[in-house]
Motif scaffolding. Structure first.
Motif, PDB file in Angstrom:
ATOM      1  N   TYR A 106      52.334  40.006  51.676  1.00  0.00           N
ATOM      2  CA  TYR A 106      51.398  40.477  52.621  1.00  0.00           C
ATOM      3  C   TYR A 106      50.030  40.706  51.783  1.00  0.00           C
ATOM      4  CZ  TYR A 106      48.353  44.243  54.648  1.00  0.00           C
ATOM      5  OH  TYR A 106      47.464  44.837  55.232  1.00  0.00           O
ATOM      6  N   SER A 107      49.749  40.610  50.758  1.00  0.00           N
ATOM      7  CA  SER A 107      48.698  40.750  49.946  1.00  0.00           C
ATOM      8  C   SER A 107      48.017  39.719  49.349  1.00  0.00           C
ATOM      9  CB  SER A 107      48.744  41.730  48.620  1.00  0.00           C
ATOM     10  OG  SER A 107      49.292  43.000  49.134  1.00  0.00           O
ATOM     11  N   VAL A 108      46.800  39.693  49.345  1.00  0.00           N
ATOM     12  CA  VAL A 108      46.165  38.385  48.443  1.00  0.00           C
ATOM     13  C   VAL A 108      46.395  38.355  47.233  1.00  0.00           C
ATOM     14  CG1 VAL A 108      43.581  37.583  47.902  1.00  0.00           C
ATOM     15  CG2 VAL A 108      44.173  38.557  50.070  1.00  0.00           C
ATOM     16  N   GLY A 109      46.500  39.424  46.649  1.00  0.00           N
ATOM     17  CA  GLY A 109      46.988  39.749  45.046  1.00  0.00           C
ATOM     18  C   GLY A 109      47.420  41.282  44.889  1.00  0.00           C
ATOM     19  N   ILE A 110      48.215  41.442  43.853  1.00  0.00           N
ATOM     20  CA  ILE A 110      48.841  42.770  43.959  1.00  0.00           C
ATOM     21  C   ILE A 110      48.002  43.402  42.171  1.00  0.00           C
ATOM     22  CG2 ILE A 110      50.651  42.843  45.335  1.00  0.00           C
ATOM     23  CD1 ILE A 110      52.180  42.232  42.415  1.00  0.00           C
ATOM     24  N   GLY A 111      47.845  44.387  42.339  1.00  0.00           N
ATOM     25  CA  GLY A 111      47.421  45.182  40.939  1.00  0.00           C
ATOM     26  C   GLY A 111      48.206  46.425  40.726  1.00  0.00           C
ATOM     27  N   ASP A 127      44.491  41.412  33.996  1.00  0.00           N
ATOM     28  CA  ASP A 127      43.281  41.380  34.701  1.00  0.00           C
ATOM     29  C   ASP A 127      43.327  42.373  35.650  1.00  0.00           C
ATOM     30  OD1 ASP A 127      42.137  39.149  33.610  1.00  0.00           O
ATOM     31  OD2 ASP A 127      43.129  37.602  34.623  1.00  0.00           O
ATOM     32  N   GLN A 128      44.460  43.165  35.913  1.00  0.00           N
ATOM     33  CA  GLN A 128      44.565  44.420  36.741  1.00  0.00           C
ATOM     34  C   GLN A 128      44.658  43.845  38.250  1.00  0.00           C
ATOM     35  OE1 GLN A 128      40.894  46.284  35.010  1.00  0.00           O
ATOM     36  NE2 GLN A 128      42.100  47.948  35.623  1.00  0.00           N
ATOM     37  N   TYR A 129      45.010  42.420  38.376  1.00  0.00           N
ATOM     38  CA  TYR A 129      45.391  41.964  39.635  1.00  0.00           C
ATOM     39  C   TYR A 129      46.016  40.725  39.307  1.00  0.00           C
ATOM     40  CZ  TYR A 129      41.716  38.616  39.824  1.00  0.00           C
ATOM     41  OH  TYR A 129      40.923  37.552  39.353  1.00  0.00           O
ATOM     42  N   GLU A 148      47.655  49.304  39.965  1.00  0.00           N
ATOM     43  CA  GLU A 148      46.945  50.505  40.633  1.00  0.00           C
ATOM     44  C   GLU A 148      47.674  51.107  41.699  1.00  0.00           C
ATOM     45  OE1 GLU A 148      44.591  48.717  39.049  1.00  0.00           O
ATOM     46  OE2 GLU A 148      43.226  49.973  37.735  1.00  0.00           O
ATOM     47  N   ALA A 149      48.419  50.141  42.480  1.00  0.00           N
ATOM     48  CA  ALA A 149      48.917  50.401  43.666  1.00  0.00           C
ATOM     49  C   ALA A 149      50.300  50.944  43.559  1.00  0.00           C
ATOM     50  CB  ALA A 149      49.136  49.294  44.699  1.00  0.00           C
ATOM     51  N   SER A 164      50.566  46.927  33.178  1.00  0.00           N
ATOM     52  CA  SER A 164      49.370  46.734  32.722  1.00  0.00           C
ATOM     53  C   SER A 164      49.214  45.796  31.449  1.00  0.00           C
ATOM     54  CB  SER A 164      48.577  48.284  32.308  1.00  0.00           C
ATOM     55  OG  SER A 164      49.135  48.435  30.780  1.00  0.00           O
ATOM     56  N   TYR A 216      55.262  43.571  49.937  1.00  0.00           N
ATOM     57  CA  TYR A 216      53.904  43.945  49.853  1.00  0.00           C
ATOM     58  C   TYR A 216      53.114  42.817  49.132  1.00  0.00           C
ATOM     59  CZ  TYR A 216      50.478  47.715  49.486  1.00  0.00           C
ATOM     60  OH  TYR A 216      49.456  48.395  49.750  1.00  0.00           O
TER      61      TYR A 216
END
Lengths: 345, 297, 446
Positions: free
Chosen positions: A240-245, A148-150, A247-248, A143, A237
Motif C-alpha cells: 500500500y505504501s510508497v515506502g515504509i519506515g 535512511d528511516q524509510y 517508525e510505523a 533501524s 502495508y
C-alpha cells in the motif's frame, strides 16, 4: 449461547456459521466490501484499505492474546518484519510484491515462533516483558537495516499479472480478498482442535497439560499464527505504501494493536478484531481529521494534537474495566435486547 | 605512562557514571516493584508518570526558581497520580487476569502521554541549578552527580528498611505474600495496597526529579523509565533490595556496551537493556532475586 | 460488583453502546459530508466599480481558494522544535490570508491550510499526504522531517505538488518539486567550517552525530571533504545518540579528549548537543562545539550551562529574531505573530523557520497568474520558484535563487556564538568554500 437458539446436532454446534446473526453479518460484510470502491472516493478507499490491513494484524494478535492467552507486545514489530521482507524483496531482488507476500508471512511466522520460546517458561508479566524486549530489539534491528528511516517500494513491482496494484481500486480488491481469506481461516482455526487447545491453555495451562494438551506446541502455534498474520498485514502495508519506515512499527503501535484486540473483543477473533480496528483506527482517523481543526479554532491548539492520546487511552482503559469481553459483547447485548423484545430481560 | 593515566581516568569515570545512572534506574525500578508487590501487577503507566512529575517540577521551578518547591510538587503529582491509578484502574480490576491490567495500564500510559504533551509541550530544559565540578583524583564529579547520588541512596535504603524493620513493612510483606491470608488476619488489605502504590509514586517522583537534575527535562525521560523496567525484571519483580543490583548491572552494561560494541552496532547502548533482559529471563525466569511461583490447579 | 450491580451494569452498557454508536455515526457523517474540499473558484458580485483612470488591480472581487497541507510534528520526538515551527507556519497562513494574497494578474487567493500532526512517523506522513492529495487536492504541502520528505519526494513529483520542507537535506535539492528557503545541511555545515577556519585557523575536528539517523549523517561526507579543503584534520567519528544519556555524553567527551580536537561538530538536535557541550566542559575538553541548525537556538545558553559559555556556536540560515532590530522585513513576522496572539518573546528561530516556508509559498503564488494557478497548479508554482529571485529583506543570509534541477538557493549562513558572558553574539555571515560543492558530495556519497 443466546436464548431461543437451539442446536440439535453436534455438527450444528461446530458449524462455521452457527447463529443467524453470523449469516446476516457475513452477507452484509461481503456486499459492503465488494461495493466499497463504487461508493467511496480515493481517500475513503485508502482508509478502507488500511482498515483491512490492520484487521489482518489484529486477527493475528487476537489469536495469540485472545484465544491462547499469550500476551504479546511485539505485534507491530512482527508487522515490520513482514513489511521489510516485501520491501527488500521488491527493492533489492526485484521480486514482485504479490509473490513476496507469502514470504513476508513466513518470515514473520518464524520470528513469531522464536518469540514463543520465552512463553514456555514465562507467564503473564514476565512474558509481556519478554515480548516488549523483543519489540524494542526488533526496532533496533529495523533501524540498522533501514538507515535512511524509510525504504521505498518500487511502484513497478506492485503488479498482479496485468493488474496494476498502484490503482486504489485494484489494491482494494486485492487487500479485500486477502483479508477475507485470512479472516475465514482465522474463524476456522478458532473452532479447530488447535483452537480449542489454545482456549484450554488460556484458561489454565497446567490443567490443559494434565488433560493431554501439548502446551508448548500450542503456545508455539499461537505465536506462529499470530506472526504469520502480522507478516501478511505488514506485507500488505508495504504494498500500500510508497515506502515504509520503522517508525510505523514501534512500541506505541504495538500498544495500539493490543488496544484494538482488548476493545474489540479478546477471543472474538474475526468480528471482535474488526470492531477494534473500526473504532480505534478508522473511526478515530475520521473523527480526528474533523475534530482537531475545530478544537484548534476554539483556541485549544495545545490540546488538539494531544487529544488523540487522551481520548484513545481513556477509551481503552474504560472499556477494559467495564467490559471484559470487549465492545462486541456490548453490541451483542444490544442485539439481544431487540431480538428478545418485548421480553428483553 | 601518560596513556596509563588517561585510561585510569576514563575507566573510573565510566564506571562511576554507569553506576550512578544505574542507581537512578533502580529508583524507578523500585516503583515498579512496589506496585507488583502490592497488586501483583506491573504499572505500565510509570514512564508517563515520571514525565509528568518532571514537567511539573520544571514548571514550578521556573515559576519559583526554587528546587525544593519543584521537588515537592513533583512528588505530590507523582503520588497523586499513582494513587489515582490504584483507585480508578487497579482496584476495579482486582481478580481479573493479568492481560486486563496490562491493557488498562497501557491505556493509562497512552492517556497520560497526551496529558504530558499538554502540560509539558515537549519542552527541553534544565532545572535551575548551579553546577560546579570537583576533581577527586581521577574522578570528576559535578554538583548534579552528587545530588542524584545523595538523594537516591537514602531513599532506596529507607524503603528497604521500612519493609524489613517496621510493622507497616511487615503488613506490606504479608499483603505481597498472600493478600487473602492477610485479610483473614484482619489487615486492612485495600489500604495497604493503596499505600504500596503511594510509596511507588513517591519513589518514582523522586527518581524522576533526580533524573531531571542529572540530565535534562525532556520527553526522552520516558525511555529511562522503560529501561528501568528491564532493571526491575532483572532483579525479579517482587524483590526490593535486588533492584539496586539490577539497576547497577543495567547502568554498567549500557556504558560498557556503548564503549565496546558501538563501532559494530551503533546505538546498541540504549537497547542493551532488553538484550540483557531476554538472556536473563531465559536463564532465570523470575529474575535474580524474584521468588518462583509454584502453580497448582 | 456489589448490590444493585445489574442496574448499574445496564447503564454502563448503554453508555458504552452510545459511545460506539456516536463514533460510528460520526464516521458515517463525515464520510458523506466530508467529500468537499475540491479546489473552488468563487465569484462574488463586484463590490466596487473601479473609477476610470485608476489603475485598479482587480475588476471584480474574485477569490480563488486553494488548499495547502501543513504536516507538522507536535507530539513526536522532534516536537520540542516542531511546535514552534507549526506556530510560525500557522501564523503566516493566517496573516497572509488576512492581508490578502494576489496573483500576478491581481486575483485574490485564499489559502485553506489543512494541518496534520504526524508525530515524526514517515508512514503516517504518507497517509496524511494521501489525505491532502485525494481529499483536499492540495497544490502544495509545507512539511517537516528528513525521512518523510525524502520518502515522499518522488511521489510529489509524480503528483506535481510543491513540497516545502523544514528538512534541508541535500538529497532533496535534485528533486524537482522539493524546495526550502535555506542552503542544504551539507552546504550549511561547510559554511560553518569556513567560519571555524576564518576565526581560529586550521585545526583538528571531531564529529559527533547519531550514526543511525539519516538527518544526523546527512552532512558528514561533505564535512570531511570541506575539512580537507580547509586544511583541517578529522580526528574521529563519534556516535552520539539523539537520545543520549548524560553518561553517554560524558563517555564520548572523554573519548574525544583523547583525540585532542580543536573543534567539535554536533549534528544532532538540541537535547544531545547541549548534553555534549556540558560534558565537554566537565571533562575539560577545550574545543569549539559547532552545532547544526537544529542543535542550537535561543535555549542553548540555558541548556549548556555556565561552564560551557564561550565554546559553543550554532549555524542558522536565518537571522535570529534577537538580532532583528533594524531589519525591516522582520516587522512582517512580528505583525503576524501579534495577529496570531503570539507574544514577541515567543517568536523564536523555530517560529521564523515555519513562517518563512509559508512566506516562500506565498511569494511564489504572487508571481503566477490566476489561470496558471487554477490550471497548472503545482507545476506553475515550481516554474516560478525556479525562475525568480526571492528576497526576504535580510532575514535569510542571502536572497534565494533556485535553479532547475538544483534547489540550493544560496550558500551563506549566519554563525551565532555563545559568548563568555552567556549572551548570544552574531558572528556574521559565512559562505561555503568555493573549492568543493558540498551538496554534490553528499548526493554522490549516498
Amino acid at each position: 449461547m443466546p436464548a431461543g437458539v437451539f442446536k440439535e446436532t453436534y455438527e450444528g454446534d461446530m458449524a462455521f456459521i452457527r447463529y443467524p446473526i453470523h449469516k446476516a453479518a457475513l452477507v452484509l460484510a461481503v456486499i459492503a466490501g465488494l461495493s466499497a470502491p463504487l461508493l467511496l472516493d480515493t481517500y475513503y478507499l485508502n482508509l478502507a484499505i488500511t482498515a483491512l490491513i490492520f484487521w489482518v494484524a489484529v486477527i493475528g494478535l487476537n489469536i495469540t492474546v485472545g484465544l491462547a492467552g499469550q500476551i504479546s507486545l511485539a505485534q507491530a514489530a512482527l508487522m515490520g518484519v513482514g513489511a521489510y521482507t516485501v520491501a527488500f524483496a521488491a527493492l533489492k531482488l526485484g521480486v514482485n510484491v504479490v509473490l513476496a507476500l507469502p514470504l513476508a508471512g513466513i518470515t514473520a511466522m518464524i520470528i513469531g515462533l522464536v518469540l514463543s520460546l520465552p512463553s514456555f517458561k514465562l507467564k503473564e508479566y514476565y512474558l509481556a516483558m519478554a515480548s516488549l524486549a523483543a519489540q524494542l530489539l526488533l526496532e533496533y534491528a529495523f533501524s540498522r537495516i533501514d538507515p535512511d528511516q524509510y525504504t521505498p517500494i518500487p511502484p513497478e513491482a506492485k503488479r498482479l499479472a496485468s493488474i496494476d496494484l498502484n490503482e486504489p481500486e485494484a489494491l482494494y480488491y486485492f487487500t479485500f480478498i486477502v483479508a477475507a481469506l485470512m479472516a475465514l481461516a482465522a474463524g476456522n482455526i478458532a473452532r479447530s482442535s488447535y483452537g480449542r487447545a489454545m482456549k484450554a491453555v488460556r484458561d489454565n495451562d497446567v490443567a490443559a497439560s494434565i488433560v493431554g494438551v501439548n502446551v508448548p506446541l500450542t503456545k508455539a502455534i499461537a505465536f506462529g499464527i499470530g506472526g504469520f498474520y502480522a507478516g501478511i498485514a505488514g506485507g500488505l502495508y508495504a504494498i500500500y505504501s510508497v515506502g515504509i519506515g520503522w517508525e510505523a512499527f514501534t512500541l506505541v503501535n504495538s500498544i495500539e494493536l493490543l488496544g484494538m484486540v482488548l476493545i474489540g473483543g479478546p477471543g472474538r477473533v474475526v468480528w471482535g478484531s474488526l470492531l477494534g480496528v473500526l473504532v480505534l483506527r478508522t473511526g478515530w482517523t475520521l473523527l480526528e481529521s474533523n475534530l482537531v481543526p475545530i478544537l484548534a479554532a476554539m483556541g485549544f491548539s495545545a490540546f488538539a494534537s494531544a487529544i488523540k492520546y487522551i481520548v484513545l487511552g481513556t477509551l481503552i482503559t474504560v472499556v477494559i474495566i467495564l467490559e471484559p469481553e470487549g465492545l462486541i459483547a456490548v453490541l451483542r447485548r444490544v442485539k439481544e435486547y431487540f431480538r428478545l423484545w418485548p421480553y428483553s430481560y | 605512562m601518560a596513556l596509563e593515566a588517561v585510561d585510569v581516568e576514563t575507566w573510573s569515570n565510566l564506571i562511576f557514571q554507569g553506576v550512578l545512572l544505574g542507581i537512578l534506574y533502580s529508583l524507578i525500578a523500585m516503583g515498579y516493584n512496589l506496585v507488583y508487590r502490592a497488586n501483583k501487577s506491573i504499572n505500565f503507566a510509570v514512564p508517563q508518570v515520571v514525565l509528568l512529575a518532571a514537567y511539573t517540577a520544571l514548571i514550578t521551578a521556573t515559576a519559583t526558581g526554587r528546587l525544593e518547591v519543584a521537588l515537592a510538587s513533583a512528588i505530590i503529582v507523582s503520588v497523586a497520580v499513582s494513587m489515582a491509578i490504584e483507585r480508578g484502574v487497579a482496584r476495579p480490576l482486582l481478580g481479573r487476569p493479568p492481560i486486563a491490567l496490562i491493557g488498562a495500564t497501557l491505556g493509562v500510559f497512552y492517556a497520560l502521554k497526551g496529558v504530558v504533551l499538554v502540560v509539558g509541550g515537549s519542552e527541553v530544559a534544565v532545572l535551575p541549578l548551579d553546577i560546579d565540578y570537583y576533581r577527586l583524583g581521577a574522578l570528576t564529579v559535578a554538583t548534579n552527580d552528587l545530588i542524584s547520588l545523595l538523594g537516591a541512596i537514602p531513599v532506596l535504603a529507607g524503603v528497604v528498611l521500612l519493609h524489613r524493620k517496621t510493622s507497616f513493612g511487615a503488613a506490606m510483606r504479608a499483603v505481597a505474600e498472600d493478600a487473602e491470608g492477610a485479610a483473614a488476619y484482619g489487615l486492612p488489605v485495600r489500604r495497604l495496597m493503596l499505600a504500596g502504590w503511594a510509596l511507588a509514586g513517591l519513589v518514582g517522583g523522586l527518581g524522576s526529579i533526580l533524573l531531571a537534575v542529572k540530565t535534562q527535562v525532556s520527553p526522552d525521560l520516558e525511555y529511562y523509565a522503560i529501561r528501568a523496567l528491564a532493571a526491575s525484571l532483572i532483579a525479579g519483580l517482587d524483590s526490593l533490595g535486588g533492584v539496586l543490583l539490577g539497576g547497577i548491572v543495567l547502568g554498567l552494561a549500557e556504558q560498557l556496551a556503548s564503549k565496546f560494541l558501538d563501532p559494530y552496532l551503533p546505538g546498541i547502548g540504549s537497547d542493551i537493556a532488553f538484550l540483557l533482559l531476554l538472556l536473563i529471563l531465559f536463564v532465570k525466569p523470575y529474575g535474580f532475586f524474584g521468588s518462583e511461583r509454584i502453580e497448582r490447579v | 460488583m456489589e448490590g444493585g450491580g445489574l442496574a448499574r451494569q445496564n447503564t454502563l452498557y448503554i453508555v458504552l453502546a452510545a459511545l460506539v454508536i456516536i463514533i460510528v455515526l460520526a464516521g458515517a457523517y463525515f464520510l458523506l459530508a466530508g467529500r468537499g474540499g475540491e479546489m473552488q473558484e468563487e465569484t462574488t458580485p463586484a463590490e466596487a466599480t473601479p473609477t476610470a483612470g485608476e489603475a485598479a488591480p482587480k475588476e471584480e472581487a474574485k477569490v480563488i481558494e486553494i488548499n495547502v497541507g501543513l504536516l507538522v510534528d507536535e507530539t513526536g520526538p522532534t516536537s520540542d522544535v516542531g511546535k514552534g515551527y507549526a506556530r510560525g507556519a500557522e501564523a503566516a497562513f493566517k496573516y497572509f490570508n488576512e492581508k490578502g494574497i494576489y496573483t500576478k494578474d491581481g486575483v485574490r487567493v485564499k489559502i485553506n491550510y489543512i494541518k496534520r500532526d504526524y508525530a515524526y512517523n514517515p508512514t503516517l506522513a504518507e497517509e496524511f499526504y494521501r489525505e491532502f492529495r485525494d481529499r483536499y487536492n492540495v497544490i502544495a504541502v509545507v512539511g517537516w522531517g528528513t525521512a518523510d520528505t525524502e520518502k515522499l519526494s518522488d511521489q510529489v513529483a509524480r503528483d506535481k505538488v510543491v513540497y516545502i520542507s523544514a528538512s534541508y537535506s541535500a538529497k532533496l535539492v535534485v528533486k524537482p518539486y522539493n524546495f526550502f528557503p535555506a542552503p542544504d545541511y551539507s552546504t550549511q555545515a561547510c559554511s560553518g567550517l569556513q567560519w571555524l577556519a576564518t576565526e581560529y585557523g586550521a585545526g583538528k575536528i571531531a564529529l559527533a552525530y547519531d550514526h543511525k539517523v539519516a538527518y544526523s549523517r546527512s552532512p558528514i561526507s561533505a564535512i570531511k571533504e570541506a575539512a580537507k579543503a580547509l586544511g583541517m584534520e578529522v580526528v574521529g567519528d563519534f556516535d552520539l545518540p539523539l537520545r543520549a544519556t548524560e553518561a553517554d555524553a560524558e563517555r564520548i567527551a572523554r573519548e574525544m579528549k583523547a583525540a585532542d580536537p580543536d573543534y567539535v561538530w554536533c549534528g544532532n538536535t538540541i537535547s544531545s548537543c547541549s548534553l555534549l557541550a556540558r560534558a565537554m566542559a566537565k571533562v575539560g575538553l577545550d574545543a569549539v562545539l559547532l552545532s547544526n541548525v537544529w542543535g542550537f537556538d535561543e535555549r542553548s545558553p540555558n541548556l549548556v550551562g555556565e561552564e560551557a559559555y564561550g565554546m559553543v556556536a550554532g549555524i542558522s540560515p536565518f537571522l535570529y529574531p534577537m538580532f532583528a532590530s533594524g531589519v525591516e522585513a522582520y516587522n512582517v513576522i512580528y505583525e503576524a505573530a501579534s495577529m496570531a496572539g503570539v507574544p514577541k518573546e515567543e517568536v523564536t528561530l523555530r517560529f521564523v523557520q515555519g513562517f518563512l516556508n509559508v512566506w516562500l509559498l506565498v511569494k511564489a503564488i504572487e508571481e503566477v497568474t490566476s489561470q496558471d494557478l487554477l490550471e497548472r497548479k503545482g507545476e506553475a508554482l515550481k516554474e516560478v520558484l525556479e525562475s525568480r529571485t526571492f528576497d526576504f529583506g535580510g532575514i535569510t543570509a542571502a536572497p534565494l535563487r533556485f535553479q532547475e534541477g538544483w534547489h540550493v538557493p544560496y550558500k551563506t549562513v549566519f554563525i551565532v556564538f555563545l559568548a563568555e558572558d552567556g549572551s548570544l553574539q552574531l558572528k556574521g555571515k559565512f559562505t561555503a568554500p568555493e573549492a568543493i560543492d558540498c551538496a554534490k558530495v553528499t548526493i554522490e556519497g549516498g
